[in-house]
Motif scaffolding. Structure first.
Motif, PDB file in Angstrom:
ATOM      1  N   SER A  33       0.848  -1.205   0.000  1.00 14.73           N
ATOM      2  CA  SER A  33       0.000   0.000   0.000  1.00 14.73           C
ATOM      3  C   SER A  33       0.879   1.249   0.000  1.00 14.73           C
ATOM      4  N   LEU A  34       2.009   1.193   0.733  1.00 15.04           N
ATOM      5  CA  LEU A  34       2.922   2.343   0.735  1.00 15.04           C
ATOM      6  C   LEU A  34       3.460   2.586  -0.679  1.00 15.04           C
ATOM      7  N   ALA A  35       3.833   1.514  -1.360  1.00 18.04           N
ATOM      8  CA  ALA A  35       4.372   1.657  -2.718  1.00 18.04           C
ATOM      9  C   ALA A  35       3.341   2.318  -3.635  1.00 18.04           C
ATOM     10  N   ASN A  36       2.061   1.979  -3.458  1.00 18.97           N
ATOM     11  CA  ASN A  36       1.013   2.618  -4.269  1.00 18.97           C
ATOM     12  C   ASN A  36       0.994   4.126  -4.032  1.00 18.97           C
ATOM     13  N   GLY A  37       1.097   4.528  -2.756  1.00 17.33           N
ATOM     14  CA  GLY A  37       1.073   5.950  -2.421  1.00 17.33           C
ATOM     15  C   GLY A  37       2.289   6.674  -2.996  1.00 17.33           C
ATOM     16  N   LEU A  38       3.466   6.029  -2.927  1.00 14.56           N
ATOM     17  CA  LEU A  38       4.686   6.664  -3.449  1.00 14.56           C
ATOM     18  C   LEU A  38       4.598   6.807  -4.960  1.00 14.56           C
ATOM     19  N   ILE A  41       2.554   9.858  -5.777  1.00 17.35           N
ATOM     20  CA  ILE A  41       3.153  11.198  -5.637  1.00 17.35           C
ATOM     21  C   ILE A  41       4.505  11.292  -6.364  1.00 17.35           C
ATOM     22  N   GLY A  42       4.852  10.270  -7.121  1.00 21.65           N
ATOM     23  CA  GLY A  42       6.059  10.329  -7.952  1.00 21.65           C
ATOM     24  C   GLY A  42       7.368  10.220  -7.188  1.00 21.65           C
ATOM     25  N   VAL A  43       7.352   9.476  -6.073  1.00 19.80           N
ATOM     26  CA  VAL A  43       8.593   9.236  -5.319  1.00 19.80           C
ATOM     27  C   VAL A  43       9.097   7.840  -5.702  1.00 19.80           C
ATOM     28  N   SER A  44      10.394   7.719  -6.050  1.00 21.15           N
ATOM     29  CA  SER A  44      10.873   6.408  -6.511  1.00 21.15           C
ATOM     30  C   SER A  44      11.091   5.464  -5.319  1.00 21.15           C
ATOM     31  N   TYR A  45      10.898   4.182  -5.567  1.00 21.69           N
ATOM     32  CA  TYR A  45      10.987   3.200  -4.469  1.00 21.69           C
ATOM     33  C   TYR A  45      11.414   1.845  -5.025  1.00 21.69           C
ATOM     34  N   ALA A  46      11.895   0.990  -4.125  1.00 26.40           N
ATOM     35  CA  ALA A  46      12.104  -0.436  -4.450  1.00 26.40           C
ATOM     36  C   ALA A  46      11.541  -1.217  -3.273  1.00 26.40           C
ATOM     37  N   ILE A  47      10.919  -2.358  -3.572  1.00 26.13           N
ATOM     38  CA  ILE A  47      10.419  -3.209  -2.474  1.00 26.13           C
ATOM     39  C   ILE A  47      11.238  -4.488  -2.453  1.00 26.13           C
ATOM     40  N   VAL A  48      11.661  -4.874  -1.262  1.00 22.81           N
ATOM     41  CA  VAL A  48      12.431  -6.107  -1.099  1.00 22.81           C
ATOM     42  C   VAL A  48      11.553  -7.111  -0.352  1.00 22.81           C
ATOM     43  N   GLU A  49      11.302  -8.264  -0.974  1.00 21.73           N
ATOM     44  CA  GLU A  49      10.406  -9.247  -0.355  1.00 21.73           C
ATOM     45  C   GLU A  49      11.073 -10.623  -0.357  1.00 21.73           C
ATOM     46  N   GLN A  50      11.090 -11.250   0.814  1.00 25.54           N
ATOM     47  CA  GLN A  50      11.777 -12.542   0.911  1.00 25.54           C
ATOM     48  C   GLN A  50      11.037 -13.681   0.208  1.00 25.54           C
ATOM     49  N   GLU A  72      -7.990   4.616  -0.661  1.00 27.92           N
ATOM     50  CA  GLU A  72      -8.395   5.612  -1.674  1.00 27.92           C
ATOM     51  C   GLU A  72      -7.369   6.736  -1.751  1.00 27.92           C
ATOM     52  N   THR A  73      -6.935   7.210  -0.563  1.00 30.86           N
ATOM     53  CA  THR A  73      -5.939   8.297  -0.513  1.00 30.86           C
ATOM     54  C   THR A  73      -4.649   7.871  -1.214  1.00 30.86           C
ATOM     55  N   LEU A  74      -4.313   6.588  -1.086  1.00 27.93           N
ATOM     56  CA  LEU A  74      -3.057   6.086  -1.664  1.00 27.93           C
ATOM     57  C   LEU A  74      -3.182   5.789  -3.161  1.00 27.93           C
ATOM     58  N   GLY A  75      -4.374   5.981  -3.697  1.00 26.09           N
ATOM     59  CA  GLY A  75      -4.579   5.769  -5.135  1.00 26.09           C
ATOM     60  C   GLY A  75      -4.723   4.315  -5.518  1.00 26.09           C
ATOM     61  N   VAL A  76      -5.108   3.470  -4.564  1.00 27.28           N
ATOM     62  CA  VAL A  76      -5.304   2.049  -4.883  1.00 27.28           C
ATOM     63  C   VAL A  76      -6.633   1.896  -5.616  1.00 27.28           C
ATOM     64  N   PRO A  77      -6.622   1.265  -6.789  1.00 27.04           N
ATOM     65  CA  PRO A  77      -7.864   1.173  -7.565  1.00 27.04           C
ATOM     66  C   PRO A  77      -8.850   0.184  -6.933  1.00 27.04           C
ATOM     67  N   PHE A  78      -9.999   0.683  -6.555  1.00 25.04           N
ATOM     68  CA  PHE A  78     -11.017  -0.213  -5.986  1.00 25.04           C
ATOM     69  C   PHE A  78     -11.782  -0.912  -7.095  1.00 25.04           C
ATOM     70  N   SER A 316       0.554   3.788   6.037  1.00 25.65           N
ATOM     71  CA  SER A 316       1.089   4.137   4.714  1.00 25.65           C
ATOM     72  C   SER A 316       0.560   5.495   4.270  1.00 25.65           C
ATOM     73  N   ALA A 317      -0.750   5.705   4.476  1.00 25.82           N
ATOM     74  CA  ALA A 317      -1.344   6.987   4.053  1.00 25.82           C
ATOM     75  C   ALA A 317      -0.712   8.136   4.835  1.00 25.82           C
ATOM     76  N   THR A 318      -0.460   7.925   6.137  1.00 23.53           N
ATOM     77  CA  THR A 318       0.145   8.970   6.972  1.00 23.53           C
ATOM     78  C   THR A 318       1.564   9.259   6.494  1.00 23.53           C
ATOM     79  N   LEU A 319       2.311   8.175   6.198  1.00 29.93           N
ATOM     80  CA  LEU A 319       3.699   8.342   5.756  1.00 29.93           C
ATOM     81  C   LEU A 319       3.765   9.086   4.418  1.00 29.93           C
ATOM     82  N   VAL A 320       2.883   8.716   3.505  1.00 31.98           N
ATOM     83  CA  VAL A 320       2.888   9.367   2.184  1.00 31.98           C
ATOM     84  C   VAL A 320       2.509  10.837   2.325  1.00 31.98           C
TER      85      VAL A 320
END
Ligand SMILES: Cc1cc2nc3c(=O)[nH]c(=O)nc-3n(C[C@H](O)[C@H](O)[C@H](O)COP(=O)(O)OP(=O)(O)OC[C@H]3O[C@@H](n4cnc5c(N)ncnc54)[C@H](O)[C@@H]3O)c2cc1C
Length: 399
Positions: A33-38, A41-50, A72-78, A316-320
């Motif tokens: 969800s955080l990655a969706n928010g980033l 807003i056009g902030v670059s990211y990488a996710i590391v998942e085991q 919704e705030t994070l732009g996740v398509p419902f 996530s929404a608060t962080l974004v």
């Protein structure tokens, strides 16, 4: 590399080092969800998942209205009116011996509580993300801080990443939360939960919880033909729980009245029965190495309010929103997250209290509980539900 020497390796790694504003560790509800928010807003990211691939770790999940607002705030398509995205408007509580199930309306601010298959939720959370931003089957091998605002991360597959911010979204059981004394917590404030999905239709819009004074069975529709079941027990050690054979679990489900009969007779689809030990831990937004914690890694919760996922979305929404206002200023972000501590602690307390009440032993107490729920005035129920969400709405309005 064909002719690999110390020299070429060094220059290759300098050349190949990825530059990302944010590195997220963990691709589950908080991380995705955080990655969706980033992304929004056009902030670059990488996710590391085991885990080697995106996979749903369980059967179903409830998303509360505050979680839906956060998504919704994070732009996740419902999805629209999706068969695997059920809006619940009523919860019914009962006991195996008590036919008169208590009905409680749920959901607030025009949004229902959503019951969704985790597989579906993953699909939705991945829709907006670019596959090359998620490093599946990876973990952080080493980590160094060049300065308080620049970190260098090496992954086990050789990927090197330079980043300004590290966000740990690796869940409650992560080794990164070394301060949690897990065996102690498992005895003190824990719950055992078995969960799975079955083929069985239930009236849509209604969730059920049945209590027998020792065990608790929850049944929620996921689509027209599937429902999600959990069976919870309080105060049991992990070893005790592991020794209960699956046949015994199924037999317990079968003893739970009409809904139980329906589920016990249902065709158990491929999903294995998953056993979780869930414990409650302290709230902590910062790790020992300048990293920021969100989701279960910041605040492990007992599952009785079904709010762990929604709180992860809220984090996530608060962080974004903090990044949008202050940029990648770590201290400012931590300060914004810290404003959530009171809310998270209050919900953790409520969840634990609800779990303790739900598992009060004995049939007499079960009847008493259901009776008091039946007599509770609806304005009291409504206002306590509103309290679950209002603080988050106010914080979102302020930001
Ligand atoms: C039985 C049960 C029922 C629940 N029901 C609900 C419900 O109805 N509603 C609700 O809102 N919540 C519910 N929850 C809680 C909810 O599932 C969690 O709160 C939520 O999944 C937390 O998400 P997270 O992303 O913080 O952590 P997790 O879901 O634990 O994800 C952490 C991710 O990080 C990865 N990871 C860990 N360590 C590393 C590492 N070192 N490197 C890379 N990757 C790593 C893991 O593989 C995992 O994918 C329930 C939980 C359980 C167990």
């Amino acid at each position: 590399m064909l002719f690999e020497t110390k020299f070429t390796k060094k220059w290759f790694s300098v050349f190949m080092t990825l530059k990302k504003d944010v590195v997220i560790i963990g691709a589950e509800l908080a991380g995705l969800s955080l990655a969706n928010g980033l992304e929004k807003i056009g902030v670059s990211y990488a996710i590391v998942e085991q885990k080697p691939a995106a996979s749903a770790s369980g059967a179903g999940i409830l998303i509360h209205p505050s979680g839906a607002v956060a998504l919704e705030t994070l732009g996740v398509p419902f999805p629209g009116n999706d068969r695997e995205w059920c809006g619940l408007t009523e919860m019914r509580f009962g006991s195996p011996r008590n036919d008169s199930i208590v009905k409680v309306p749920i959901g607030e601010v025009g949004r229902p509580v959503i019951s969704v298959h985790r597989r579906k939720l993953h699909e939705i959370l991945l829709t907006n993300l670019h596959t090359e931003t998620v490093f599946f089957g990876c973990h952080v091998d080493s980590f160094a801080s060049a300065s308080p605002v620049r970190h260098h991360i090496s992954l086990n597959d050789g990927t090197e990443i330079d980043t300004a911010l590290i966000v740990v979204a690796s869940g409650a059981n992560t080794a990164l939360r070394t301060d949690l004394d897990q065996p102690k917590l498992i005895n003190q404030s824990s719950q055992m939960v078995w969960r799975w999905t079955v083929d069985a239709s239930l009236p849509s819009q209604t969730g059920y919880e049945l209590h027998d004074g020792q065990w608790r069975l929850g049944v929620f529709p996921l689509s027209e033909k599937q429902c999600y079941i959990f069976l919870a027990a309080n105060r049991m050690s992990l070893n005790e729980a592991k020794q209960i054979p699956p046949s015994e679990i199924m037999a317990r489900v079968g003893r739970f009245g009409p809904i139980g009969e329906q589920t016990a007779n249902a065709n158990f689809t491929g999903t294995n029965v998953l056993l979780h030990a869930i414990f409650q831990g302290p709230v902590k937004w910062e790790g020992n190495n300048e990293e920021i914690l969100i989701g279960d890694s910041a605040h492990p919760m007992l599952p009785n309010l079904g709010m762990g996922g929604s709180l992860a979305f809220e984090d996530s929404a608060t962080l974004v929103s903090a990044i949008r206002c202050t940029g990648l200023d770590r201290d400012a972000i931590v300060q914004r997250l810290t404003q959530r501590t009171r809310r998270v602690k209050a919900l953790a307390r409520q969840s634990s209290m609800y779990g303790a009440l739900a598992h009060l032993p004995g049939n007499l107490l079960t009847d008493l509980k259901l009776h008091s729920l039946r007599l509770a005035p609806s304005f009291f129920i409504r206002s306590s539900q509103r309290r679950l969400y209002s603080e988050f709405y106010k914080a979102m309005e302020r930001s």
